[in-house]
Motif scaffolding. Structure first.
Motif, PDB file in Angstrom:
ATOM      1  N   ILE A 127       0.618  -0.842  -0.331  1.00 61.07           N
ATOM      2  CA  ILE A 127       0.111   0.047  -0.192  1.00 61.07           C
ATOM      3  C   ILE A 127       1.011   0.728   0.288  1.00 61.07           C
ATOM      4  O   ILE A 127       0.773   2.243  -0.762  1.00 61.07           O
ATOM      5  CB  ILE A 127      -1.000  -0.246   1.474  1.00 61.07           C
ATOM      6  CG1 ILE A 127      -1.784  -1.502   0.869  1.00 61.07           C
ATOM      7  CG2 ILE A 127      -1.531   1.206   1.187  1.00 61.07           C
ATOM      8  CD1 ILE A 127      -2.903  -1.517   2.347  1.00 61.07           C
ATOM      9  N   CYS A 128       1.661   0.922   0.630  1.00 58.10           N
ATOM     10  CA  CYS A 128       3.173   2.700   0.772  1.00 58.10           C
ATOM     11  C   CYS A 128       3.359   2.596   0.072  1.00 58.10           C
ATOM     12  O   CYS A 128       4.280   3.874  -0.603  1.00 58.10           O
ATOM     13  CB  CYS A 128       3.438   2.129   1.923  1.00 58.10           C
ATOM     14  SG  CYS A 128       2.105   2.155   3.395  1.00 58.10           S
ATOM     15  N   HIS A 129       4.262   1.361  -0.261  1.00 56.96           N
ATOM     16  CA  HIS A 129       5.213   1.579  -1.776  1.00 56.96           C
ATOM     17  C   HIS A 129       4.945   0.782  -2.399  1.00 56.96           C
ATOM     18  O   HIS A 129       5.680  -0.399  -3.045  1.00 56.96           O
ATOM     19  CB  HIS A 129       7.047   1.294  -0.978  1.00 56.96           C
ATOM     20  CG  HIS A 129       7.389   1.925   0.426  1.00 56.96           C
ATOM     21  ND1 HIS A 129       7.473   3.214   0.239  1.00 56.96           N
ATOM     22  CD2 HIS A 129       7.250   1.780   1.958  1.00 56.96           C
ATOM     23  CE1 HIS A 129       7.893   3.700   1.705  1.00 56.96           C
ATOM     24  NE2 HIS A 129       7.386   2.489   2.311  1.00 56.96           N
ATOM     25  N   PRO A 130       4.246   0.455  -3.293  1.00 59.06           N
ATOM     26  CA  PRO A 130       3.760  -0.041  -4.403  1.00 59.06           C
ATOM     27  C   PRO A 130       4.654  -0.161  -5.882  1.00 59.06           C
ATOM     28  O   PRO A 130       5.085  -1.308  -6.037  1.00 59.06           O
ATOM     29  CB  PRO A 130       2.112   0.713  -4.970  1.00 59.06           C
ATOM     30  CG  PRO A 130       2.147   1.713  -4.738  1.00 59.06           C
ATOM     31  CD  PRO A 130       3.138   1.662  -3.188  1.00 59.06           C
ATOM     32  N   LEU A 131       5.372   0.256  -5.779  1.00 54.68           N
ATOM     33  CA  LEU A 131       6.225   1.089  -6.690  1.00 54.68           C
ATOM     34  C   LEU A 131       7.318  -0.108  -6.789  1.00 54.68           C
ATOM     35  O   LEU A 131       8.202  -0.775  -7.996  1.00 54.68           O
ATOM     36  CB  LEU A 131       5.893   2.013  -7.237  1.00 54.68           C
ATOM     37  CG  LEU A 131       5.312   3.116  -8.029  1.00 54.68           C
ATOM     38  CD1 LEU A 131       5.936   3.791  -8.345  1.00 54.68           C
ATOM     39  CD2 LEU A 131       4.995   1.821  -9.991  1.00 54.68           C
ATOM     40  N   ARG A 132       7.950  -0.458  -5.109  1.00 49.37           N
ATOM     41  CA  ARG A 132       8.818  -0.789  -4.697  1.00 49.37           C
ATOM     42  C   ARG A 132       8.531  -2.648  -4.144  1.00 49.37           C
ATOM     43  O   ARG A 132       9.377  -3.216  -3.896  1.00 49.37           O
ATOM     44  CB  ARG A 132       9.630  -0.556  -4.350  1.00 49.37           C
ATOM     45  CG  ARG A 132      10.097   1.216  -4.567  1.00 49.37           C
ATOM     46  CD  ARG A 132      11.147   1.520  -3.345  1.00 49.37           C
ATOM     47  NE  ARG A 132      11.970   0.451  -3.092  1.00 49.37           N
ATOM     48  CZ  ARG A 132      12.739   1.360  -1.642  1.00 49.37           C
ATOM     49  NH1 ARG A 132      12.106   2.274  -0.518  1.00 49.37           N
ATOM     50  NH2 ARG A 132      13.502   0.662  -1.064  1.00 49.37           N
ATOM     51  N   TYR A 133       7.053  -2.969  -4.688  1.00 51.12           N
ATOM     52  CA  TYR A 133       6.499  -4.156  -3.774  1.00 51.12           C
ATOM     53  C   TYR A 133       7.208  -5.725  -4.326  1.00 51.12           C
ATOM     54  O   TYR A 133       7.890  -6.114  -3.568  1.00 51.12           O
ATOM     55  CB  TYR A 133       4.992  -3.824  -3.910  1.00 51.12           C
ATOM     56  CG  TYR A 133       4.623  -5.903  -3.351  1.00 51.12           C
ATOM     57  CD1 TYR A 133       4.382  -5.771  -2.280  1.00 51.12           C
ATOM     58  CD2 TYR A 133       4.132  -6.673  -4.219  1.00 51.12           C
ATOM     59  CE1 TYR A 133       3.838  -6.919  -1.820  1.00 51.12           C
ATOM     60  CE2 TYR A 133       3.204  -7.940  -3.426  1.00 51.12           C
ATOM     61  CZ  TYR A 133       3.215  -7.830  -2.248  1.00 51.12           C
ATOM     62  OH  TYR A 133       3.400  -8.839  -1.531  1.00 51.12           O
ATOM     63  N   LYS A 134       7.494  -5.787  -5.181  1.00 49.18           N
ATOM     64  CA  LYS A 134       8.694  -6.882  -5.504  1.00 49.18           C
ATOM     65  C   LYS A 134       9.834  -7.053  -4.993  1.00 49.18           C
ATOM     66  O   LYS A 134      10.464  -8.141  -5.511  1.00 49.18           O
ATOM     67  CB  LYS A 134       8.032  -6.618  -7.413  1.00 49.18           C
ATOM     68  CG  LYS A 134       6.490  -7.058  -7.614  1.00 49.18           C
ATOM     69  CD  LYS A 134       6.655  -7.444  -9.349  1.00 49.18           C
ATOM     70  CE  LYS A 134       4.467  -7.956  -9.794  1.00 49.18           C
ATOM     71  NZ  LYS A 134       5.226  -8.064 -10.769  1.00 49.18           N
ATOM     72  N   VAL A 135      10.354  -5.650  -5.939  1.00 46.01           N
ATOM     73  CA  VAL A 135      11.745  -5.238  -5.671  1.00 46.01           C
ATOM     74  C   VAL A 135      11.895  -5.945  -3.673  1.00 46.01           C
ATOM     75  O   VAL A 135      12.569  -6.446  -3.175  1.00 46.01           O
ATOM     76  CB  VAL A 135      12.762  -4.551  -5.392  1.00 46.01           C
ATOM     77  CG1 VAL A 135      14.115  -4.168  -5.034  1.00 46.01           C
ATOM     78  CG2 VAL A 135      12.679  -3.641  -8.200  1.00 46.01           C
TER      79      VAL A 135
END
Length: 312
Positions: free
Chosen positions: A126-134
């Motif tokens: 929720i707070c860091h969706p763009l870095r989630y997979k990393v």
């Protein structure tokens, strides 16, 4: 030295529930059905997550670990309880009591910390969706589960060691249906004030600390959600946390009452009911709660059922 010589108990008697020719078959049937449903629902969820590639996400991985823990720690106590309901002999050896106590605590404490790392996953999503997979890579997920297991090993050893080092030389009847620490300590013929302190400190580390982490993370999550401009987006974000909040509440409250109330005298009946709730009811409800709101799990189930009917 005198206390060591008094430690003569070689077995305990688990009183369990009040025995009655009329109610025993009903209790046996009820708990057997509940136990089988718990095994089936959790095993099915593990199978679906393993087989469907759409469920190979960090959160689904954590849910599969949660289901495995639920199966393990219910199996630690429920089969024995079922046998004792229909049997007149309800004895358990000292060694088996120690083993049951430790194994139950191992899985229970591991699950307590698992709820925290499941919330970390929601926080990153929720707070860091763009870095989630990393951030939530496979190795990170395995490491987090390993840390939870380490807490389970150490916490279980602490509880068990300090409980079973005491002499048990008086009555050997445990007013419970399994060897739970607070119920066993009531039989010790020595001062248990040190145990109460150790249990409180250990309980603080394995229950209150994870809960505090959960509250802290939720504050940050809700703060982020409130910044979402779209009302639909806020509702969707809140809904992803609803299952976790429900399960944590059902698990945490009975555990706090049971393990962080030193010297409590309310263990006989209310303690049994609370243990049943956080041990059997939550283990059964966990897969239901997490799967009902998960469309991918529902699709995977329908796909599995469809495969089973295909040959026909």
């Amino acid at each position: 030295m005198q206390e060591l010589n008094q430690s003569t108990a070689t077995e305990f008697i688990l009183l369990g529930f009040a025995s009655s020719p009329r109610t025993d078959p009903l209790l046996f049937t009820f708990f057997l059905v509940f136990y089988l449903l718990t095994l089936v629902s959790n095993s099915l969820l593990i199978t679906l997550i393993h087989q469907d590639t759409r469920l190979h996400t960090p959160m689904d991985f954590f849910i599969s670990v949660l289901s495995m823990l639920d199966v393990c720690y219910t199996t630690t106590t429920v089969p024995q309880m079922l046998v004792h309901i229909l049997s007149k002999k309800r004895a358990i050896s000292f060694a088996r009591c120690v083993a049951q106590m430790y194994i139950f605590l191992l899985f229970g404490i591991t699950e307590s910390w698992l709820f925290s790392i499941m919330l970390v996953d929601r926080y990153v999503a929720i707070c860091h969706p763009l870095r989630y997979k990393v951030i939530m890579s496979r190795w990170v997920c395995l490491l987090m589960v390993g840390i939870c297991a380490a807490y389970g090993v150490v916490g279980g050893l602490s509880y068990t060691f300090f409980a079973m080092r005491l002499p048990y030389c008086g009555p050997n009847e445990i007013d419970h249906y399994f060897c739970e620490v607070p119920a066993v300590l009531k039989l010790a013929c020595a001062d248990t004030s040190l145990n109460d302190l150790v249990d409180f400190i250990t309980g603080f580390n394995v229950i209150v600390v994870p809960l505090s982490l959960i509250v802290l993370v939720y504050v940050n999550i809700f703060d982020t959600i409130m910044k979402i401009r779209s009302a639909q987006g806020r509702v969707k974000a809140f809904s992803t946390c609803a299952s976790h909040i429900t399960v944590v509440t059902m698990f945490a409250i009975p555990c706090i009452v049971t393990y962080m109330s030193p010297g409590s005298d309310s263990l006989s009946n209310s303690g049994k009911k609370m243990a049943l709730f956080y041990k059997i009811a939550t283990a059964f409800l966990n897969p239901v709660i997490y799967s009902l709101r998960n469309k991918d799990v529902n699709r995977a189930f329908l796909k599995l059922v469809g495969r089973g009917r295909a040959p026909e």
